[in-house]
Design an enzyme around this catalytic site. Sequence first.
Site, mmCIF file in Angstrom:
data_model
loop_
_atom_site.group_PDB
_atom_site.id
_atom_site.type_symbol
_atom_site.label_atom_id
_atom_site.label_comp_id
_atom_site.label_asym_id
_atom_site.label_seq_id
_atom_site.Cartn_x
_atom_site.Cartn_y
_atom_site.Cartn_z
ATOM 1 N N TYR A 33 0.852 -1.204 0.000
ATOM 2 C CA TYR A 33 0.000 0.000 0.000
ATOM 3 C C TYR A 33 0.884 1.250 0.000
ATOM 4 C CZ TYR A 33 -3.472 -3.382 1.794
ATOM 5 O OH TYR A 33 -4.293 -4.457 1.992
ATOM 6 N N TRP A 37 -3.718 6.337 2.928
ATOM 7 C CA TRP A 37 -5.098 5.870 3.100
ATOM 8 C C TRP A 37 -5.764 6.666 4.215
ATOM 9 C CZ3 TRP A 37 -2.633 2.707 -0.159
ATOM 10 C CH2 TRP A 37 -3.399 1.905 -1.014
ATOM 11 N N ASP A 40 -6.469 4.727 7.803
ATOM 12 C CA ASP A 40 -5.135 4.346 8.282
ATOM 13 C C ASP A 40 -4.423 5.562 8.874
ATOM 14 O OD1 ASP A 40 -5.861 2.486 5.977
ATOM 15 O OD2 ASP A 40 -4.089 1.454 6.755
ATOM 16 N N GLN A 105 -13.960 6.502 3.215
ATOM 17 C CA GLN A 105 -13.696 5.410 4.179
ATOM 18 C C GLN A 105 -14.296 5.802 5.533
ATOM 19 O OE1 GLN A 105 -9.485 4.371 4.320
ATOM 20 N NE2 GLN A 105 -9.916 2.302 3.615
ATOM 21 N N GLY A 165 -13.833 -0.217 4.456
ATOM 22 C CA GLY A 165 -12.521 -0.588 4.983
ATOM 23 C C GLY A 165 -12.436 -2.066 5.336
ATOM 24 N N ASP A 167 -13.105 -4.815 3.221
ATOM 25 C CA ASP A 167 -13.417 -5.046 1.811
ATOM 26 C C ASP A 167 -14.171 -6.332 1.483
ATOM 27 O OD1 ASP A 167 -11.654 -2.975 2.131
ATOM 28 O OD2 ASP A 167 -10.103 -3.786 0.835
ATOM 29 N N ARG A 201 -6.295 -12.895 0.526
ATOM 30 C CA ARG A 201 -6.815 -11.687 -0.123
ATOM 31 C C ARG A 201 -8.195 -11.972 -0.728
ATOM 32 N NH1 ARG A 201 -4.990 -6.725 0.579
ATOM 33 N NH2 ARG A 201 -5.912 -6.295 -1.450
ATOM 34 N N GLU A 394 -0.463 -7.089 9.348
ATOM 35 C CA GLU A 394 -1.713 -6.428 8.964
ATOM 36 C C GLU A 394 -2.895 -7.067 9.699
ATOM 37 O OE1 GLU A 394 -2.372 -6.690 4.744
ATOM 38 O OE2 GLU A 394 -4.001 -5.212 4.749
HETATM 39 C C1 9WN Z 1 -8.429 -0.917 -0.517
HETATM 40 C C2 9WN Z 1 -4.860 0.156 3.687
HETATM 41 C C3 9WN Z 1 -6.222 -0.416 3.346
HETATM 42 C C4 9WN Z 1 -7.188 -0.366 4.542
HETATM 43 C C5 9WN Z 1 -8.432 -1.197 4.326
HETATM 44 C C6 9WN Z 1 -8.033 -2.602 3.873
HETATM 45 C C7 9WN Z 1 -7.170 -2.521 2.623
HETATM 46 C C8 9WN Z 1 -7.353 -1.679 0.274
HETATM 47 C C9 9WN Z 1 -6.909 -2.887 -0.527
HETATM 48 O O1 9WN Z 1 -6.008 -1.753 2.899
HETATM 49 O O2 9WN Z 1 -7.924 -2.013 1.555
HETATM 50 O O3 9WN Z 1 -8.731 0.289 0.117
HETATM 51 O O4 9WN Z 1 -6.353 -2.669 -1.606
HETATM 52 O O5 9WN Z 1 -7.100 -4.021 -0.097
HETATM 53 O O6 9WN Z 1 -9.153 -3.391 3.654
HETATM 54 O O7 9WN Z 1 -9.195 -1.238 5.497
HETATM 55 O O8 9WN Z 1 -7.558 0.947 4.790
HETATM 56 O O9 9WN Z 1 -4.346 -0.462 4.841
#
Ligand code: 9WN
Length: 425
Positions: A33, A37, A40, A105, A165, A167, A201, A394
Site C-alpha cells: 500500500y 489511506w 489508516d 472510508q 474498509g 473489503d 486476499r 496487517e
Molecule cells: C483498498 C490500507 C487499506 C485499509 C483497508 C483494507 C485494505 C485496500 C486494498 O487496505 O484495503 O482500500 O487494496 O485491499 O481493507 O481497510 O484501509 O491499509
Amino acid sequence: MRQTTRERLDASAREILQENDRGGYTVPARGLYPFQWNWDSCLVALGWAAFDEARAWQEIETLFGAQWDDGMLPHIVFQRPDPGYFPGPEVWRTGRTPATSGITQPPVAASCVRRILERARDRPGAEAAARRLFPKLLAWQRWFHCMRDPDGSGLVAVLHPWETGMDNSPAWDEALARVDVAPDLEPYTRRDTQHVAAAERPTAAEYDRYMTLVQLYRAHHYGPEIVRQAPFRIADVATNCILLRADRDLLWLAGRLGLDDAPRAEIAGWIARTEAACAHFRDPASGLWHSYDLRVDARAPTPTHAGFLAFWAGVGGAALADRLESWLAGTRYGLASVRAEDPRFERRRYWRGPVWAIANFLIGAGLAESGFDRLADRLRKDTAELIAEHGFFEYFDPGDGSGCGGDRFSWTAAMWLAWAGRELA
Ligand code: 9WN
C-alpha cells in the site's frame, strides 16, 4: 510482559512508523500500500502522538489537504506516483490535485483528533491544530449525512466495499453477488497478490465487482446521483457507528475549543437521527448487530465483528457484551472478524476471520468507556500478545496467532504505541 520486551516493541513500532513515513504522510505498508489511506492515517496519527505530536497533527492535516470541495474525504490520496498498487490514479481519474480515489472510508478522524487533543502534552499546539481541522471534519461529516442519506433516514450508505474498509467481509456477499460484472469491464492486473498470498486476499470474482463499481461511479464523475443509482448500497454498521461516535466527538470539540458559531443543533440532530436508526442493525433473534442492505431493505444475513462497534458508538449494552463473550470463546485469540462457527469463516482470509488490531482498539476503547472492563482488557491483551509473539502484521490468524497480509504494518504499530502496549506490567 517484561519491561525490556515492552521497550523493544515500543522501539520497533516507532521504527515502523518512521520507515513508512513518506514526509508528512505514512504509507500503510511498504510495497503493498504505497499511498496515503484515509482511516489508516487517522489511526496511525494516534501512534505518532505517542512520541511526536507535531507529526501526528501533520498526518491528519496532510490527509485533509486532499478533501474535495463538497466535503468528501477520499479513501486514497495518491501523493506520489507508484506503479506498485492497483487501482492507481489512472484508473480513478478524478481529476484532482493531488490525485485521489473517488470514494471515502470510515470517518474515524474526529475521534482521533479528540483523543490526541485530550492526551496532548503540547496543549496550545494541539488546540490550534484541532481548531484548523474542525471546519473540515464538520464538512466531511455533513457530506455523509446529506450526500449518503439524502432522505434523512438516519442510515448513511456506503456504495463500495472499499468504503467500509472491510473489503471482503461476508456481510457484503449477497449484495455483491447482485452486482453484475460490467460486460465492458476494462482488463486489469491485480498487484496485491504479488505481495501477499492469494489465499489471504479477496477473490477474483470480488475484484471484478469492485472494478465494475469503480467504472460505473467514474462514468458519473462520482457525482451526487450515484447514491440513488448504486447497485451496491449498504448501511454498513461499522461506518454508521463510527460516524455516530465522530458526531459526538465533533460536538465535544466544539465545546472544548469554545467554538460559539459551531452548528451544535445540527450535529445534535444527526446524533439523534442515527441513534434512532440503529434499531435497523439489531437482529432481535440473536441480539447481534448486522449491516443493513438498503437495496433490498433487509439486514445483511452474516454478522461480523463490525456489529460490536456499537460500543465505540456508545450504544452497546449488556446483551451485546454477552454475545461478544461467546464469540470470543470460539477462538484462541480475539476478536475474530467472523464467528468461528460461521460457515463463511476463513481464518486467514482478510476480513473473513482474521483478527485486526484496529478493530480490537475501537471496540475495546468503547467497551472500557461503557464499563465492560474485563472484555476491554481481553481485547487489549490478545492484541498485545499477537504483536509480541508474531510481529506487526496487517492481521492475524485467530487460531494460532500467526501473522497474515502485510508485515511491518503502520496501523498495527500505531495500535501498539497508542493502546495495546500500554498499561502493561
Ligand atoms: C483498498 C490500507 C487499506 C485499509 C483497508 C483494507 C485494505 C485496500 C486494498 O487496505 O484495503 O482500500 O487494496 O485491499 O481493507 O481497510 O484501509 O491499509
